[in-house]
Design a protein around this motif. Structure first.
Motif, PDB file in Angstrom:
ATOM      1  N   GLU A 193     -47.685  84.086 -40.201  1.00  0.00           N
ATOM      2  CA  GLU A 193     -46.605  83.975 -39.223  1.00  0.00           C
ATOM      3  C   GLU A 193     -46.624  85.156 -38.250  1.00  0.00           C
ATOM      4  N   TYR A 194     -46.185  84.881 -37.015  1.00  0.00           N
ATOM      5  CA  TYR A 194     -45.915  85.962 -36.077  1.00  0.00           C
ATOM      6  C   TYR A 194     -44.607  86.639 -36.501  1.00  0.00           C
ATOM      7  N   VAL A 195     -44.535  87.949 -36.273  1.00  0.00           N
ATOM      8  CA  VAL A 195     -43.373  88.719 -36.710  1.00  0.00           C
ATOM      9  C   VAL A 195     -42.895  89.580 -35.543  1.00  0.00           C
ATOM     10  N   ALA A 196     -41.581  89.681 -35.404  1.00  0.00           N
ATOM     11  CA  ALA A 196     -40.983  90.502 -34.351  1.00  0.00           C
ATOM     12  C   ALA A 196     -39.823  91.304 -34.912  1.00  0.00           C
ATOM     13  N   LEU A 197     -39.589  92.452 -34.312  1.00  0.00           N
ATOM     14  CA  LEU A 197     -38.353  93.201 -34.517  1.00  0.00           C
ATOM     15  C   LEU A 197     -37.479  92.988 -33.293  1.00  0.00           C
ATOM     16  N   HIS A 198     -36.160  92.894 -33.489  1.00  0.00           N
ATOM     17  CA  HIS A 198     -35.270  92.684 -32.349  1.00  0.00           C
ATOM     18  C   HIS A 198     -33.932  93.358 -32.600  1.00  0.00           C
ATOM     19  N   ARG A 199     -33.138  93.460 -31.515  1.00  0.00           N
ATOM     20  CA  ARG A 199     -31.840  94.148 -31.603  1.00  0.00           C
ATOM     21  C   ARG A 199     -30.734  93.262 -31.051  1.00  0.00           C
ATOM     22  N   PRO A 200     -30.020  92.548 -31.911  1.00  0.00           N
ATOM     23  CA  PRO A 200     -28.812  91.859 -31.445  1.00  0.00           C
ATOM     24  C   PRO A 200     -27.793  92.886 -30.957  1.00  0.00           C
ATOM     25  N   PRO A 217     -43.735  80.505 -35.951  1.00  0.00           N
ATOM     26  CA  PRO A 217     -45.047  79.866 -36.080  1.00  0.00           C
ATOM     27  C   PRO A 217     -45.850  79.886 -34.785  1.00  0.00           C
ATOM     28  N   ASP A 218     -45.163  80.184 -33.636  1.00  0.00           N
ATOM     29  CA  ASP A 218     -45.826  79.994 -32.341  1.00  0.00           C
ATOM     30  C   ASP A 218     -45.429  81.003 -31.267  1.00  0.00           C
ATOM     31  N   LEU A 219     -44.686  82.038 -31.604  1.00  0.00           N
ATOM     32  CA  LEU A 219     -44.181  83.068 -30.689  1.00  0.00           C
ATOM     33  C   LEU A 219     -43.025  82.588 -29.812  1.00  0.00           C
ATOM     34  N   ILE A 220     -42.676  81.321 -29.873  1.00  0.00           N
ATOM     35  CA  ILE A 220     -41.596  80.781 -29.056  1.00  0.00           C
ATOM     36  C   ILE A 220     -40.343  80.509 -29.885  1.00  0.00           C
ATOM     37  N   HIS A 221     -40.524  79.899 -31.047  1.00  0.00           N
ATOM     38  CA  HIS A 221     -39.405  79.513 -31.897  1.00  0.00           C
ATOM     39  C   HIS A 221     -39.294  80.525 -33.042  1.00  0.00           C
ATOM     40  N   TRP A 222     -38.115  81.177 -33.123  1.00  0.00           N
ATOM     41  CA  TRP A 222     -37.952  82.277 -34.069  1.00  0.00           C
ATOM     42  C   TRP A 222     -36.841  81.981 -35.077  1.00  0.00           C
ATOM     43  N   GLY A 223     -37.086  82.381 -36.320  1.00  0.00           N
ATOM     44  CA  GLY A 223     -36.109  82.197 -37.382  1.00  0.00           C
ATOM     45  C   GLY A 223     -36.307  83.211 -38.485  1.00  0.00           C
ATOM     46  N   GLN A 224     -35.735  82.931 -39.662  1.00  0.00           N
ATOM     47  CA  GLN A 224     -35.798  83.826 -40.820  1.00  0.00           C
ATOM     48  C   GLN A 224     -35.303  85.228 -40.445  1.00  0.00           C
ATOM     49  N   HIS A 225     -34.210  85.279 -39.687  1.00  0.00           N
ATOM     50  CA  HIS A 225     -33.669  86.546 -39.211  1.00  0.00           C
ATOM     51  C   HIS A 225     -33.062  87.347 -40.359  1.00  0.00           C
ATOM     52  N   GLU A 226     -33.298  88.651 -40.302  1.00  0.00           N
ATOM     53  CA  GLU A 226     -32.815  89.526 -41.377  1.00  0.00           C
ATOM     54  C   GLU A 226     -32.645  90.940 -40.839  1.00  0.00           C
ATOM     55  N   ALA A 227     -31.508  91.551 -41.108  1.00  0.00           N
ATOM     56  CA  ALA A 227     -31.298  92.956 -40.736  1.00  0.00           C
ATOM     57  C   ALA A 227     -32.090  93.847 -41.679  1.00  0.00           C
ATOM     58  N   ILE A 228     -32.815  94.831 -41.107  1.00  0.00           N
ATOM     59  CA  ILE A 228     -33.638  95.697 -41.956  1.00  0.00           C
ATOM     60  C   ILE A 228     -33.281  97.169 -41.863  1.00  0.00           C
ATOM     61  N   LEU A 229     -32.676  97.608 -40.751  1.00  0.00           N
ATOM     62  CA  LEU A 229     -32.385  99.035 -40.605  1.00  0.00           C
ATOM     63  C   LEU A 229     -31.144  99.192 -39.757  1.00  0.00           C
ATOM     64  N   GLN A 230     -30.254 100.089 -40.162  1.00  0.00           N
ATOM     65  CA  GLN A 230     -29.056 100.353 -39.385  1.00  0.00           C
ATOM     66  C   GLN A 230     -28.890 101.855 -39.183  1.00  0.00           C
ATOM     67  N   GLY A 231     -28.169 102.187 -38.117  1.00  0.00           N
ATOM     68  CA  GLY A 231     -27.908 103.593 -37.853  1.00  0.00           C
ATOM     69  C   GLY A 231     -27.039 104.207 -38.939  1.00  0.00           C
TER      70      GLY A 231
END
Length: 357
Positions: A193-200, A217-231
């Protein structure tokens, strides 16, 4: 604690010609940088605003059909949020005081020649009306994928471009809707899978600022969102977001991130600093180690004095053996590069037991 060994100023507003007569460049900053053959290619954000003035009014810039235009509003109808943003008093809608596009620069990677401007990328889509900002580049399977922030009257979102050569650019549309910024792509698929970090960037703050991870699966449709690091610390109490695309080390994925502290002064932006985190190579939602103190804080004149003072904002890394050349925006006005020892950055982090920390 700071880990950089030296910094160099690369580009400033006076180096850039405005897009139109009667406009001025107020910043060139937050660059994406990547090696392409025997060149380094930089995609830098250029912010502009009109020089024309009307008594009792202020211009709010935007792009319209490939040109810069201004909407004039009465001073009494707006409230200044900070140097970058105003709020319309009647509707509470936000507008930017400057508008951005991208400029492409090139430099030989084998000799210390000046960066040379070669092209521009300007807003084209409705969702880019108030500008395009803060690109990041990851090379995946031979293609350069560029995430960037697009701003419009709907808000700030993340869109995607690609290029086979950093000469031609193709837009792929919105991948993370409003309000979402600081999307960086891992340079290879993980577990297929393609993986991204993002900031809501939610209006309702139920928690400290956070960095999230997502998969596609394709860089366009993203899911399996999970928070990993917080200030967790004062220096990362207001905002925290990915800075540089991840680089793979023997210990895992190394990511430099930016963080800002809350300001007690109304209309002021808190100091932006840089931290580091190390993610598991095979399960990047697991944080192995992270900074408890910044690895870089504003200290030079071009970091402490500018359109937004006291800002260092890392956006790209070019590896040079054990060294890392970290490109960053300074004071929302300048492009600079800092040199870091990779091992020193690794040694500066505190080990974690995984999960959101």
């Amino acid at each position: 604690m700071t880990c950089r060994t030296r910094s160099t100023l690369l580009c400033q507003p006076s180096d850039i010609s405005p897009s139109q007569v009667d406009w001025e460049v107020v910043g060139v900053f937050n660059p994406a940088v990547v090696a392409v053959g025997d060149e380094l290619v930089m995609l830098a954000r250029v912010a502009e605003r009109p020089t024309e003035r009307h008594d009792g009014q202020m211009p709010l810039p935007r792009w319209l059909n490939g040109r810069l235009v201004s909407d004039w509003v009465v001073d009494a109808e707006v409230m200044h949020v900070d140097a970058r943003v105003v709020m319309m008093k009647d509707t509470k809608a936000l507008r930017l005081t400057s508008v951005s596009h991208f400029q492409v620069f090139r430099q030989s990677s084998t000799s210390d020649t000046p960066w040379a401007a070669s092209a521009t990328v300007v807003p084209e889509e409705v969702y880019e009306e108030f500008g395009i900002e803060d690109p990041r580049i990851s090379k995946i399977d031979g293609i350069y994928w560029i995430t960037y922030v697009a701003v419009s009257r709907q808000g700030a979102l993340t869109a995607l471009m690609s290029s086979p050569d950093m000469i031609q650019f193709k837009r792929h549309g919105i991948i993370f809707p409003c309000e979402n910024k600081d999307v960086v792509l891992f340079p290879q698929r993980i577990n297929g899978e393609y993986v991204a970090l993002h900031r809501p960037n939610p209006r309702s703050h139920f928690s400290p600022p956070q960095i999230w991870i997502a998969r596609s699966p394709d860089l366009i449709h993203w899911g399996q969102h999970e928070a990993i690091l917080q200030g967790c610390q004062r220096w990362e109490s207001d905002r925290v977001g990915s800075g540089t695309p991840p680089i793979l080390t023997d210990q895992g994925w190394l990511v430099l991130y930016h963080a800002s502290e809350s300001s007690s002064v109304v209309g002021a932006v808190g100091q932006y600093a840089a931290g580091a985190m190390l993610l598991d190579r095979f399960e990047p939602s697991r944080v192995i180690a992270r900074s408890t103190q910044p690895i870089m804080t504003p200290s030079t004149d071009y970091e402490t004095d500018g359109f937004v003072p006291n800002v260092v904002f890392p956006t790209a890394v070019v590896e040079a053996g054990e060294l890392m050349h970290v490109y960053y925006g300074a004071a929302d006005s300048y492009v600079a590069v800092a040199e870091f020892s990779k091992q020193t950055v690794m040694n500066s982090m505190t080990k974690q037991d995984g999960g959101t920390r």
